[in-house]
Design a protein around this motif. Structure first.
Motif, PDB file in Angstrom:
ATOM      1  N   UNK A   4       0.855  -1.187   0.000  1.00 36.37           N
ATOM      2  CA  UNK A   4       0.000   0.000   0.000  1.00 36.37           C
ATOM      3  C   UNK A   4       0.891   1.236   0.000  1.00 36.37           C
ATOM      4  N   UNK A   5       0.613   2.136  -0.929  1.00 36.92           N
ATOM      5  CA  UNK A   5       1.324   3.404  -1.007  1.00 36.92           C
ATOM      6  C   UNK A   5       0.307   4.510  -0.742  1.00 36.92           C
ATOM      7  N   UNK A   6       0.615   5.403   0.200  1.00 37.56           N
ATOM      8  CA  UNK A   6      -0.232   6.559   0.471  1.00 37.56           C
ATOM      9  C   UNK A   6       0.380   7.740  -0.276  1.00 37.56           C
ATOM     10  N   UNK A   7      -0.430   8.402  -1.070  1.00 40.16           N
ATOM     11  CA  UNK A   7       0.051   9.498  -1.912  1.00 40.16           C
ATOM     12  C   UNK A   7      -0.852  10.714  -1.745  1.00 40.16           C
ATOM     13  N   UNK A   8      -0.239  11.855  -1.537  1.00 39.62           N
ATOM     14  CA  UNK A   8      -0.996  13.101  -1.537  1.00 39.62           C
ATOM     15  C   UNK A   8      -1.263  13.484  -2.991  1.00 39.62           C
ATOM     16  N   UNK A   9      -2.497  13.888  -3.258  1.00 39.98           N
ATOM     17  CA  UNK A   9      -2.890  14.262  -4.620  1.00 39.98           C
ATOM     18  C   UNK A   9      -2.976  15.775  -4.684  1.00 39.98           C
ATOM     19  N   UNK A  10      -2.116  16.364  -5.498  1.00 39.37           N
ATOM     20  CA  UNK A  10      -2.084  17.808  -5.637  1.00 39.37           C
ATOM     21  C   UNK A  10      -2.915  18.295  -6.806  1.00 39.37           C
ATOM     22  N   UNK A  11      -2.991  19.613  -6.959  1.00 41.08           N
ATOM     23  CA  UNK A  11      -3.786  20.204  -8.040  1.00 41.08           C
ATOM     24  C   UNK A  11      -3.383  19.712  -9.431  1.00 41.08           C
ATOM     25  N   UNK A  12      -2.102  19.413  -9.620  1.00 39.62           N
ATOM     26  CA  UNK A  12      -1.638  18.988 -10.937  1.00 39.62           C
ATOM     27  C   UNK A  12      -2.037  17.544 -11.254  1.00 39.62           C
ATOM     28  N   UNK A  13      -2.389  16.740 -10.230  1.00 35.71           N
ATOM     29  CA  UNK A  13      -2.729  15.332 -10.449  1.00 35.71           C
ATOM     30  C   UNK A  13      -4.209  15.028 -10.287  1.00 35.71           C
ATOM     31  N   UNK A  14      -4.953  15.917  -9.657  1.00 40.07           N
ATOM     32  CA  UNK A  14      -6.315  15.594  -9.228  1.00 40.07           C
ATOM     33  C   UNK A  14      -7.211  15.131 -10.370  1.00 40.07           C
ATOM     34  N   UNK A  15      -7.040  15.693 -11.537  1.00 40.56           N
ATOM     35  CA  UNK A  15      -7.934  15.320 -12.648  1.00 40.56           C
ATOM     36  C   UNK A  15      -7.663  13.917 -13.179  1.00 40.56           C
ATOM     37  N   UNK A  16      -6.599  13.270 -12.715  1.00 34.12           N
ATOM     38  CA  UNK A  16      -6.318  11.885 -13.095  1.00 34.12           C
ATOM     39  C   UNK A  16      -7.105  10.886 -12.253  1.00 34.12           C
ATOM     40  N   UNK A  17      -7.764  11.347 -11.196  1.00 34.03           N
ATOM     41  CA  UNK A  17      -8.335  10.422 -10.220  1.00 34.03           C
ATOM     42  C   UNK A  17      -9.856  10.319 -10.147  1.00 34.03           C
ATOM     43  N   UNK A  57     -11.959  22.122  -5.040  1.00 38.38           N
ATOM     44  CA  UNK A  57     -11.393  22.411  -3.720  1.00 38.38           C
ATOM     45  C   UNK A  57      -9.908  22.126  -3.645  1.00 38.38           C
ATOM     46  N   UNK A  58      -9.475  21.021  -4.262  1.00 30.19           N
ATOM     47  CA  UNK A  58      -8.043  20.698  -4.299  1.00 30.19           C
ATOM     48  C   UNK A  58      -7.307  21.733  -5.137  1.00 30.19           C
ATOM     49  N   UNK A  59      -7.884  22.089  -6.280  1.00 30.11           N
ATOM     50  CA  UNK A  59      -7.230  23.067  -7.155  1.00 30.11           C
ATOM     51  C   UNK A  59      -7.081  24.425  -6.471  1.00 30.11           C
ATOM     52  N   UNK A  60      -8.008  24.788  -5.593  1.00 25.94           N
ATOM     53  CA  UNK A  60      -7.939  26.066  -4.869  1.00 25.94           C
ATOM     54  C   UNK A  60      -7.221  25.936  -3.519  1.00 25.94           C
ATOM     55  N   UNK A  61      -6.647  24.766  -3.240  1.00 26.49           N
ATOM     56  CA  UNK A  61      -5.940  24.489  -1.983  1.00 26.49           C
ATOM     57  C   UNK A  61      -6.843  24.633  -0.760  1.00 26.49           C
ATOM     58  N   UNK A  62      -8.133  24.388  -0.937  1.00 31.16           N
ATOM     59  CA  UNK A  62      -9.085  24.387   0.174  1.00 31.16           C
ATOM     60  C   UNK A  62      -9.226  22.997   0.771  1.00 31.16           C
ATOM     61  N   UNK A  63      -8.906  21.998  -0.032  1.00 25.71           N
ATOM     62  CA  UNK A  63      -8.997  20.596   0.375  1.00 25.71           C
ATOM     63  C   UNK A  63      -7.658  19.931   0.093  1.00 25.71           C
ATOM     64  N   UNK A  64      -7.169  19.187   1.082  1.00 29.06           N
ATOM     65  CA  UNK A  64      -6.001  18.326   0.894  1.00 29.06           C
ATOM     66  C   UNK A  64      -6.535  16.907   0.737  1.00 29.06           C
ATOM     67  N   UNK A  65      -5.975  16.150  -0.191  1.00 27.78           N
ATOM     68  CA  UNK A  65      -6.491  14.826  -0.509  1.00 27.78           C
ATOM     69  C   UNK A  65      -5.359  13.814  -0.564  1.00 27.78           C
ATOM     70  N   UNK A  66      -5.586  12.665   0.047  1.00 25.54           N
ATOM     71  CA  UNK A  66      -4.651  11.544  -0.014  1.00 25.54           C
ATOM     72  C   UNK A  66      -5.374  10.329  -0.562  1.00 25.54           C
ATOM     73  N   UNK A  67      -4.658   9.516  -1.310  1.00 31.16           N
ATOM     74  CA  UNK A  67      -5.189   8.245  -1.781  1.00 31.16           C
ATOM     75  C   UNK A  67      -4.265   7.125  -1.329  1.00 31.16           C
TER      76      UNK A  67
END
Length: 178
Positions: A4-17, A57-67
């Motif tokens: 299992x790999x935990x990865x933070x998803x930033x604004x540049x990656x969010x649209x891949x998920x 929200x991720x793109x505006x840095x209002x939400x931090x997201x991990x997968x």
């Protein structure tokens, strides 16, 4: 589990998920998770939630997201709402801790919550809040991680099952992390 790999998803990656996150959300709701949605619940509705609520929200840095990834497949997620009102900038709200039903009891939820705490500290937060369906399987995990119950609100939400006429209580919880 080392796979299992935990990865933070930033604004540049969010649209891949959104498709993978939509699949995960649908699987969790289908298995009875009370995370804001009720049956019938389709993949398009799940994807729409991620694309129209979380991605901006991720793109505006209002939400931090991990997968959580298992062999590049999304098997878990958690998000942290860090954009708060001016009198609440010291706190953040945990949301959508989801673990694929086939991957539960592997420590994924615990690992995601540890990442949330680290991310909250890095963002200068001192207090985490969350809510969970009273009696849900996640409630003991939150207690084990040091969250305290602030209170219980009866009849807070509808259960996810089709046609249910009952209402479920929710438990509000908090944890100081400073």
């Amino acid at each position: 589990m080392t796979d299992i790999v935990i990865q933070k998803v930033g604004p540049e990656q969010i649209k891949n998920f959104p498709d993978a996150l939509g699949n995960l959300l649908k699987r969790c709701v289908d298995s009875g998770a009370s995370v804001g949605f009720i049956q019938p619940f389709g993949h398009q509705e799940a994807r729409h939630y991620w694309m129209n609520t979380v991605v901006p929200g991720v793109e505006r840095s209002q939400i931090l997201l991990w997968v959580a990834l298992l062999k590049e497949r999304v098997v878990g997620t958690v998000m942290l709402q860090v954009s708060m009102l001016p009198n609440q900038t010291h706190r953040a709200e945990v949301g959508k801790l989801l673990v694929d039903p086939d991957c539960r009891r592997m420590g994924i939820g615990r690992r995601l919550m540890h990442q949330v705490e680290e991310g909250a500290l890095q963002a200068g937060k001192l207090l985490l809040t969350l809510d969970t369906r009273t009696g849900d399987v996640a409630e003991p995990l939150y207690h084990q991680l040091g969250f305290r119950t602030a209170g219980v609100i009866p009849d807070y939400c509808k259960p996810p099952e089709i046609g249910s006429q009952t209402l479920d209580a929710t438990t509000y919880m908090y944890k100081r992390i400073d």
